[in-house]
Design an enzyme around this catalytic site. Sequence first.
Site, PDB file in Angstrom:
ATOM      1  N   ASP A   1      26.507  43.321   3.727  1.00 39.24           N
ATOM      2  CA  ASP A   1      25.180  43.114   3.066  1.00 39.24           C
ATOM      3  C   ASP A   1      25.373  43.410   1.627  1.00 39.24           C
ATOM      4  O   ASP A   1      25.596  44.355   1.140  1.00 39.24           O
ATOM      5  CB  ASP A   1      24.314  44.502   3.547  1.00 39.24           C
ATOM      6  CG  ASP A   1      22.902  44.323   2.960  1.00 39.24           C
ATOM      7  OD1 ASP A   1      22.667  43.801   1.905  1.00 39.24           O
ATOM      8  OD2 ASP A   1      22.046  45.104   3.337  1.00 39.24           O
TER       9      ASP A   1
ATOM     10  N   GLU B   1       7.425  25.556   9.493  1.00 37.87           N
ATOM     11  CA  GLU B   1       8.034  26.062  10.697  1.00 37.87           C
ATOM     12  C   GLU B   1       9.172  25.106  10.868  1.00 37.87           C
ATOM     13  O   GLU B   1       8.832  23.823  11.001  1.00 37.87           O
ATOM     14  CB  GLU B   1       7.253  26.489  11.871  1.00 37.87           C
ATOM     15  CG  GLU B   1       6.843  27.683  11.824  1.00 37.87           C
ATOM     16  CD  GLU B   1       5.191  27.975  11.845  1.00 37.87           C
ATOM     17  OE1 GLU B   1       4.709  27.127  11.122  1.00 37.87           O
ATOM     18  OE2 GLU B   1       4.820  29.035  12.610  1.00 37.87           O
TER      19      GLU B   1
ATOM     20  N   LYS C   1      17.517  41.151  -6.746  1.00 36.61           N
ATOM     21  CA  LYS C   1      18.336  42.294  -7.653  1.00 36.61           C
ATOM     22  C   LYS C   1      18.934  41.685  -8.497  1.00 36.61           C
ATOM     23  O   LYS C   1      18.399  41.055  -9.448  1.00 36.61           O
ATOM     24  CB  LYS C   1      18.989  43.045  -6.229  1.00 36.61           C
ATOM     25  CG  LYS C   1      18.037  43.715  -5.395  1.00 36.61           C
ATOM     26  CD  LYS C   1      18.963  44.997  -4.472  1.00 36.61           C
ATOM     27  CE  LYS C   1      17.946  45.379  -3.627  1.00 36.61           C
ATOM     28  NZ  LYS C   1      17.700  44.776  -2.116  1.00 36.61           N
TER      29      LYS C   1
ATOM     30  N   ARG D   1      11.461  37.838  -4.795  1.00 38.48           N
ATOM     31  CA  ARG D   1      11.746  38.493  -3.625  1.00 38.48           C
ATOM     32  C   ARG D   1      12.105  37.504  -2.531  1.00 38.48           C
ATOM     33  O   ARG D   1      11.395  36.726  -2.394  1.00 38.48           O
ATOM     34  CB  ARG D   1      10.548  39.377  -3.230  1.00 38.48           C
ATOM     35  CG  ARG D   1      10.007  40.102  -4.371  1.00 38.48           C
ATOM     36  CD  ARG D   1       9.095  41.331  -4.127  1.00 38.48           C
ATOM     37  NE  ARG D   1      10.051  42.566  -3.627  1.00 38.48           N
ATOM     38  CZ  ARG D   1      10.639  43.382  -4.465  1.00 38.48           C
ATOM     39  NH1 ARG D   1      10.500  43.097  -5.763  1.00 38.48           N
ATOM     40  NH2 ARG D   1      11.385  44.240  -3.777  1.00 38.48           N
TER      41      ARG D   1
ATOM     42  N   THR E   1      19.675  40.048  -0.480  1.00 38.27           N
ATOM     43  CA  THR E   1      18.409  39.548  -1.221  1.00 38.27           C
ATOM     44  C   THR E   1      18.389  38.982  -2.218  1.00 38.27           C
ATOM     45  O   THR E   1      19.681  38.824  -2.869  1.00 38.27           O
ATOM     46  CB  THR E   1      17.557  41.094  -1.385  1.00 38.27           C
ATOM     47  OG1 THR E   1      18.557  41.769  -2.139  1.00 38.27           O
ATOM     48  CG2 THR E   1      17.186  41.960  -0.145  1.00 38.27           C
TER      49      THR E   1
ATOM     50  N   TYR F   1       2.730  24.945   5.250  1.00 37.57           N
ATOM     51  CA  TYR F   1       3.225  25.410   6.465  1.00 37.57           C
ATOM     52  C   TYR F   1       4.528  24.592   6.898  1.00 37.57           C
ATOM     53  O   TYR F   1       4.353  23.311   6.721  1.00 37.57           O
ATOM     54  CB  TYR F   1       2.433  25.595   7.933  1.00 37.57           C
ATOM     55  CG  TYR F   1       1.940  26.772   8.291  1.00 37.57           C
ATOM     56  CD1 TYR F   1       2.968  27.751   8.422  1.00 37.57           C
ATOM     57  CD2 TYR F   1       0.586  27.615   8.045  1.00 37.57           C
ATOM     58  CE1 TYR F   1       2.690  29.179   8.740  1.00 37.57           C
ATOM     59  CE2 TYR F   1       0.204  28.618   8.588  1.00 37.57           C
ATOM     60  CZ  TYR F   1       1.134  29.606   8.410  1.00 37.57           C
ATOM     61  OH  TYR F   1       0.930  30.910   8.734  1.00 37.57           O
TER      62      TYR F   1
HETATM   63  N1  DSN Z   1      14.823  49.401  -1.708  1.00 36.98           N
HETATM   64  C1  DSN Z   1      16.015  48.757  -2.200  1.00 36.98           C
HETATM   65  C2  DSN Z   1      16.975  49.493  -2.965  1.00 36.98           C
HETATM   66  O1  DSN Z   1      16.228  50.134  -3.755  1.00 36.98           O
HETATM   67  O2  DSN Z   1      18.267  49.577  -2.945  1.00 36.98           O
HETATM   68  C3  DSN Z   1      17.060  48.238  -0.931  1.00 36.98           C
HETATM   69  O3  DSN Z   1      16.422  47.730   0.213  1.00 36.98           O
END
Ligand code: DSN
Length: 437
Positions: free
Chosen positions: A198, A54, A227, A233, A224, A52
Site C-alpha cells: 500500500d 458500470e 497524497k 481523491r 490513493t 453512469y
Molecule cells: N487518512 C490518511 C492519512 O492521513 O494518512 C490515510 O488513510
Amino acid sequence: MQFKKLSEDKEIYNALQKEIKRQSEGMELIASENYVSHAVLEALGSELTNKYSEGYPGKRYYGGNKFVDDIETLAIERAKQLFSAEHVNVQPLSGSPANAAVYFATLKPGDKVLGLKLDHGGHLSHGHPVNFSGLLYNFVQYTVDKNTGKINMDEVREIALHEKPKMILAGFSAYSRNLEWQKFQDIADEIGAITFADIAHIAGLIAGKQIDNPVPIFDIVTTTTHKTLRGPRGAIIMCKQKFAEAIDRSVFPGMQGGPHDNNTAAKAVAFAEALQPDFTEYSRQVITNAKALADELMKLNFTIISGGTDNHLMVVDLTNKGLNGRQAETLLDKVNISTSRSTIPFDQLPPYKPSGLRLGSPAVTTRGMKETEMKQIAKWIAAAVDSRDDEEKLAQIREEVKQTCLRFPIPSVISEKNGFANPSDDELNKLNNGFGL
Ligand code: DSN
C-alpha cells in the site's frame, strides 16, 4: 429551481470561500494532503459527473460510454507508464475500498495476513481490530524496533516463517523510512505468500523516481491518488497480470457500482502531470523539505521517531515537551499550522490523545516553499509550543505564518478571484513559481 452559479447558494458558497481562505492563509503540514492543479480541479468539476458507467472500457452496462471509455483507457495507460504496471484498475473510490477489493480478490474470511501495526505507522485497513480488515481477516502484525524506530526485516521474516500468512502487506501511513521491497518479496517467496504493498503515502515520490518502486516486484500494489501523487481523491490498484481478472471483478461488481468518471478523468490528468520532468523535481524537493524540517526540529530539541526521514513525513514524539499530540494539533491550528496527531510506537497514551504529531511536506512544497521556509516553520512550531499560554505571542506567530503563506498562492485562489473556469494567464503564471501547475 436550479442555481445559475454556486454563489447563488449562499450557505455553501460562503462556507467554501472560508475554506479557500483557510487553505490559502494556512500552512498545510498534514502529510496526506496536497493541492491539485487547476486542470485537475476542472476535470473534477466537469460534466463527467453526470454519467453512469458500470463495467470497464468496451464492456459497460449502460449506453453512451464511448468517451468515458477513452478517458478511462487513458487513465489506465498513463498509470501503467508511471508505475511500470502490468495491469491497473483506476475505479476504486478511495484507499480503504481499494484495499478491501484486494482482500476480497485474494483471501477468504479468516485467512491470515501479516501487516504493520497501526500505532507503529500502519493503517486502519491493514488489520486494526475495529476495521473491516481486522474483523474479517486474521491479521498478525509486525512492529518497528523499540531502539531504532525502524522495521527490522529479520523480525518480519521470523514472524512470517512462524505464522505462515497467506499475504504479506507492506505499507504505512506514519513511517518515515524506506521499505525494503525485495526483502518482503523474498520472505513471501519462502512461504508462498502473496505480496501486497500500500503505497498511498509515497506514490508521488515513487512516480518522481525518488523512492524505489515496488510495482515490478510485488504481486499487488494500491495507492490513493490524492497524497504525494497530487491528484483527485481516489485510488488505483496495480497488479501482475495473473491477478488482473480477480481484482477487476472484485472492484466491480464485487465492491462498487458506477465509477466516478469525473475522478477518473482527474486521475488521468494527474498521472500526465506526474509523468513530466518537473514532477521529478517536485518530489525531490518534497524529500529535501521534509529532511530540512526534521533536522531543524531536532536542533530545537524535538524528538523525531527513527531520528529523521527518508520520505515526505515524520512523526514527532512530544513527550519531552509536556503536551500530547491532540493538544499540539489544537495549539498549532491557532497559529494557522495544520497537523495531525499521531500515535508513536509503544505509545503509553490512547489514540485519541496520543503522544505524537505527524508532519509532512507535500502541500507546502507544491506551493513552492523550500528549505528556508521549512526552517522557519520549525521555529514557529517551537515558539508556539514554548509560548502556548501567551495569546499575544501566538497571534504574532499566526500573522507571520499567514504572510508567508500568502506569498505562495494555491491553485484555488484563482477561483476566489475570477470564477473557477476563468483564471487569467497572469494568475496561472504566478503559480508556476511554485510546483502548483
Ligand atoms: N487518512 C490518511 C492519512 O492521513 O494518512 C490515510 O488513510
